[in-house]
Design a protein around this motif. Sequence first.
Motif, short mmCIF file in Angstrom:
data_model
loop_
_atom_site.label_atom_id
_atom_site.label_comp_id
_atom_site.label_asym_id
_atom_site.label_seq_id
_atom_site.Cartn_x
_atom_site.Cartn_y
_atom_site.Cartn_z
N UNK A 133 0.88 -1.39 0.16
CA UNK A 133 0.04 0.18 -0.03
C UNK A 133 0.92 1.12 -0.17
N UNK A 134 2.00 1.16 0.91
CA UNK A 134 2.89 2.41 0.83
C UNK A 134 3.52 2.77 -0.49
N UNK A 135 3.69 1.48 -1.30
CA UNK A 135 4.18 1.53 -2.54
C UNK A 135 3.33 2.21 -3.52
N UNK A 136 1.93 2.29 -3.25
CA UNK A 136 0.98 2.42 -4.13
C UNK A 136 0.59 1.51 -5.28
N UNK A 137 0.91 0.20 -4.92
CA UNK A 137 0.62 -0.90 -5.73
C UNK A 137 -1.16 -1.11 -5.56
N UNK A 138 -1.94 -0.92 -6.70
CA UNK A 138 -3.34 -0.78 -6.58
C UNK A 138 -4.16 -1.94 -6.10
N UNK A 139 -3.59 -3.00 -6.30
CA UNK A 139 -4.11 -4.38 -5.85
C UNK A 139 -3.39 -5.24 -5.40
N UNK A 140 -3.52 -5.90 -4.07
CA UNK A 140 -2.78 -6.94 -3.63
C UNK A 140 -3.71 -8.18 -3.19
N UNK A 141 -3.45 -9.13 -4.06
CA UNK A 141 -4.26 -10.47 -3.75
C UNK A 141 -3.58 -11.45 -3.01
N UNK A 152 -8.70 -9.63 -1.25
CA UNK A 152 -8.38 -8.68 -2.14
C UNK A 152 -8.22 -7.15 -1.46
N UNK A 153 -6.81 -6.80 -1.41
CA UNK A 153 -6.84 -5.54 -0.77
C UNK A 153 -6.61 -4.62 -2.14
N UNK A 156 -5.22 1.82 -2.32
CA UNK A 156 -4.08 2.18 -1.52
C UNK A 156 -3.94 3.79 -1.36
N UNK A 157 -3.79 4.10 0.18
CA UNK A 157 -3.83 5.57 0.32
C UNK A 157 -2.50 6.14 0.74
N UNK A 158 -1.50 5.33 0.51
CA UNK A 158 -0.22 5.61 0.89
C UNK A 158 0.48 5.09 1.99
N UNK A 159 -0.49 4.45 2.77
CA UNK A 159 -0.15 4.14 4.19
C UNK A 159 -0.57 2.56 4.33
N UNK A 160 -2.07 2.40 4.04
CA UNK A 160 -2.62 1.10 4.08
C UNK A 160 -3.71 1.21 2.72
N UNK A 161 -4.13 -0.36 2.64
CA UNK A 161 -5.17 -0.27 1.87
C UNK A 161 -6.53 0.02 2.63
#
Length: 193
Positions: A133-141, A152-153, A156-161
């Motif tokens: 989320x900190x890296x700004x990756x749109x989706x974490x499965x 499914x995360x 991201x807001x730059x700190x958390x999903x």
Amino acid sequence: MTAISDRPQMLPEEFEEFARLLARTAERIRPELINGKLGVKPVPDGDHGRMIQWLLRICIQARPELYLHDQGLKIQGYRGSFARPDGTLAHADAFVGTGEWAETSDVLMVAEVTSYDSDTNRRDRVEKPRAYAEAGIPVYLLIDRDSAEVTVYSQPDGVRYETAQILPFGKTVHLPEPVGISLDTEPLKNWVR
């Protein structure tokens, strides 16, 4: 004895050198540096690998311009980090010309399949969602073999999903944009212990 974990954090250039040395000597582990903490993940077992194959096939069929890469990522944040997701979804040529560790700007999604080890909770369920989320990756499965669930995360807001959707294996999972793919997770039931 001096242990790397005795230090408050490992510098990114130290990690890169350590990872190169480890790759030449260790066969059953892969190093990662998440939020300045050195960690290792075991080499995947056959069921783990089959789940990644399943995901790769669906992604290619649904979005042929994309590919599920086995690419190490530089996770830039408050401390230098390096992660090797089980799958990194990006355009097919996104990492051409990069080295072992690439920037995350072209990454649409990262995927992890939990391992059967004592560190998977901290690594896959706590540290990686925050780092991605900190890296700004749109989706974490996250394909969680322990709970037989998919998380499914997204957003991201730059700190958390801001969003985490958890569904049991067997349900249809919709990966939000920019991925835009639906997954029938019924086959995942065949590859858990």
